[in-house]
Design a protein around this motif. Structure first.
Motif, PDB file in Angstrom:
ATOM      1  N   ARG A  75       1.155 -12.450  -8.828  1.00 29.11           N
ATOM      2  CA  ARG A  75       2.320 -11.583  -8.818  1.00 29.11           C
ATOM      3  C   ARG A  75       3.173 -12.340  -9.452  1.00 29.11           C
ATOM      4  O   ARG A  75       3.651 -13.466  -9.636  1.00 29.11           O
ATOM      5  CB  ARG A  75       2.364 -11.524  -7.266  1.00 29.11           C
ATOM      6  N   HIS A  76       4.424 -11.425 -10.040  1.00 31.25           N
ATOM      7  CA  HIS A  76       5.611 -11.909 -10.751  1.00 31.25           C
ATOM      8  C   HIS A  76       6.464 -12.873  -9.888  1.00 31.25           C
ATOM      9  O   HIS A  76       6.358 -12.831  -8.656  1.00 31.25           O
ATOM     10  CB  HIS A  76       6.268 -10.759 -11.243  1.00 31.25           C
ATOM     11  N   GLY A  77       7.079 -13.574 -10.612  1.00 31.64           N
ATOM     12  CA  GLY A  77       8.007 -14.646  -9.911  1.00 31.64           C
ATOM     13  C   GLY A  77       9.199 -13.944  -9.135  1.00 31.64           C
ATOM     14  O   GLY A  77       9.328 -12.399  -9.458  1.00 31.64           O
TER      15      GLY A  77
ATOM     16  N   ILE B 299      -0.327  -7.691 -18.987  1.00 33.01           N
ATOM     17  CA  ILE B 299       0.903  -7.652 -18.174  1.00 33.01           C
ATOM     18  C   ILE B 299       1.301  -6.337 -17.885  1.00 33.01           C
ATOM     19  O   ILE B 299       0.826  -5.183 -18.595  1.00 33.01           O
ATOM     20  CB  ILE B 299       2.091  -8.106 -18.838  1.00 33.01           C
ATOM     21  N   SER B 300       2.148  -5.865 -16.825  1.00 35.92           N
ATOM     22  CA  SER B 300       2.587  -4.390 -16.722  1.00 35.92           C
ATOM     23  C   SER B 300       3.708  -4.070 -17.808  1.00 35.92           C
ATOM     24  O   SER B 300       4.061  -5.073 -18.440  1.00 35.92           O
ATOM     25  CB  SER B 300       3.217  -4.339 -15.204  1.00 35.92           C
TER      26      SER B 300
ATOM     27  N   ALA C  82      -0.854 -10.347 -14.842  1.00 37.98           N
ATOM     28  CA  ALA C  82       0.425 -10.493 -14.236  1.00 37.98           C
ATOM     29  C   ALA C  82       0.981  -9.131 -13.692  1.00 37.98           C
ATOM     30  O   ALA C  82       1.027  -8.146 -14.584  1.00 37.98           O
ATOM     31  CB  ALA C  82       1.611 -10.921 -14.770  1.00 37.98           C
ATOM     32  N   MET C  83       1.152  -8.963 -12.396  1.00 35.33           N
ATOM     33  CA  MET C  83       1.571  -7.548 -11.736  1.00 35.33           C
ATOM     34  C   MET C  83       2.122  -7.674 -10.769  1.00 35.33           C
ATOM     35  O   MET C  83       3.237  -8.573 -10.588  1.00 35.33           O
ATOM     36  CB  MET C  83       0.333  -6.734 -11.588  1.00 35.33           C
TER      37      MET C  83
ATOM     38  N   ALA D  44       1.078  -2.984  -5.812  1.00 38.63           N
ATOM     39  CA  ALA D  44      -0.084  -2.749  -6.671  1.00 38.63           C
ATOM     40  C   ALA D  44      -1.087  -3.601  -6.679  1.00 38.63           C
ATOM     41  O   ALA D  44      -2.311  -3.256  -6.744  1.00 38.63           O
ATOM     42  CB  ALA D  44       0.476  -2.564  -8.111  1.00 38.63           C
ATOM     43  N   MET D  45      -1.008  -4.850  -6.372  1.00 38.27           N
ATOM     44  CA  MET D  45      -2.109  -5.984  -6.292  1.00 38.27           C
ATOM     45  C   MET D  45      -2.902  -5.742  -5.185  1.00 38.27           C
ATOM     46  O   MET D  45      -4.092  -5.700  -5.051  1.00 38.27           O
ATOM     47  CB  MET D  45      -1.427  -7.277  -5.949  1.00 38.27           C
TER      48      MET D  45
END
Length: 211
Positions: A10-12, A56-57, A151-152, A156-157
């Motif tokens: 997951r993104h930061g 990535i998204s 990375a998402m 959504a994950m």
């Protein structure tokens, strides 16, 4: 047996995350200072992994999360199918009492199996998984990419992990997540099956707590 190892993160953190503001796919926010520190900590812990490609998204918070790897020259690809769910009218808002009730009713409806129910002006979990299937078909088609980094986004994950592990989407909240958590997945081509080796792992962020 041919396999693919997928490091799914997951993104930061963003300021929206910190303030509890709904982002979804309609708010293209930047990482904040903590998010960038998380990205660097993840890079320092996993820069030795021979990622063949990064996915990535289309939202910049995922690009910024893996930017240290990209700066090394690693190839990457944007796949809009990895975008966060569209929360519709809720995006950009801090949930108040009415919004909290709306959000609670929505999550309860999904947990009851009504995953075709969209957010007001946005998407349903069924909508999200349909575009994720297209994105992952592309990722899995590159059999030469034995190890990849994806990375998402949080909701959504959860939806993706249900689909990958053959769980009903109603069970999406079973999958915990936090900013820059890691799920390590192994995909076996012969059996078309995914297994989870690490779930919601944040051990790479321990250095931040000690700083």
């Amino acid at each position: 047996m041919q396999q693919k190892t997928i490091y799914l993160i997951r993104h930061g953190e963003t300021d929206y995350n910190r303030r509890g503001v709904v982002q979804g796919s309609g708010v293209d926010s930047d990482l904040n200072d903590m998010g960038r520190a998380q990205a660097l900590a993840f890079f320092q812990a996993y820069q030795h992994v021979p990622f063949r490609k990064i996915y990535i998204s289309a939202l910049k918070r995922t690009y910024q999360t893996v930017e240290p790897f990209i700066e090394l020259g690693m190839p990457y690809e944007k796949l809009p199918g990895l975008n966060e769910i569209s929360w519709g009218v809720m995006e950009g808002k801090v949930p108040g009492n009415i919004d909290n009730e709306y959000y609670r009713n929505l999550i309860e409806s999904w947990a009851a199996g009504k995953t075709d129910l969209p957010t007001d002006g946005g998407e349903s979990p069924d909508d999200v998984v349909n575009r994720q299937k297209v994105a992952f078909k592309s990722i899995l088609s590159h059999t030469d990419e034995e190890t990849v980094l994806v990375a998402m986004h949080g909701r959504a994950m959860r939806i993706l992990l249900c689909w990958l592990t053959n769980r009903p989407l109603a069970q999406m909240d079973h999958f915990e997540h936090s900013n820059l958590c890691l799920y390590k997945l192994i995909y076996t081509y012969d059996t078309n099956e995914f297994s989870i080796e690490l779930a919601n792992d944040t051990s790479h962020l321990l250095t931040l707590a000690l700083a």
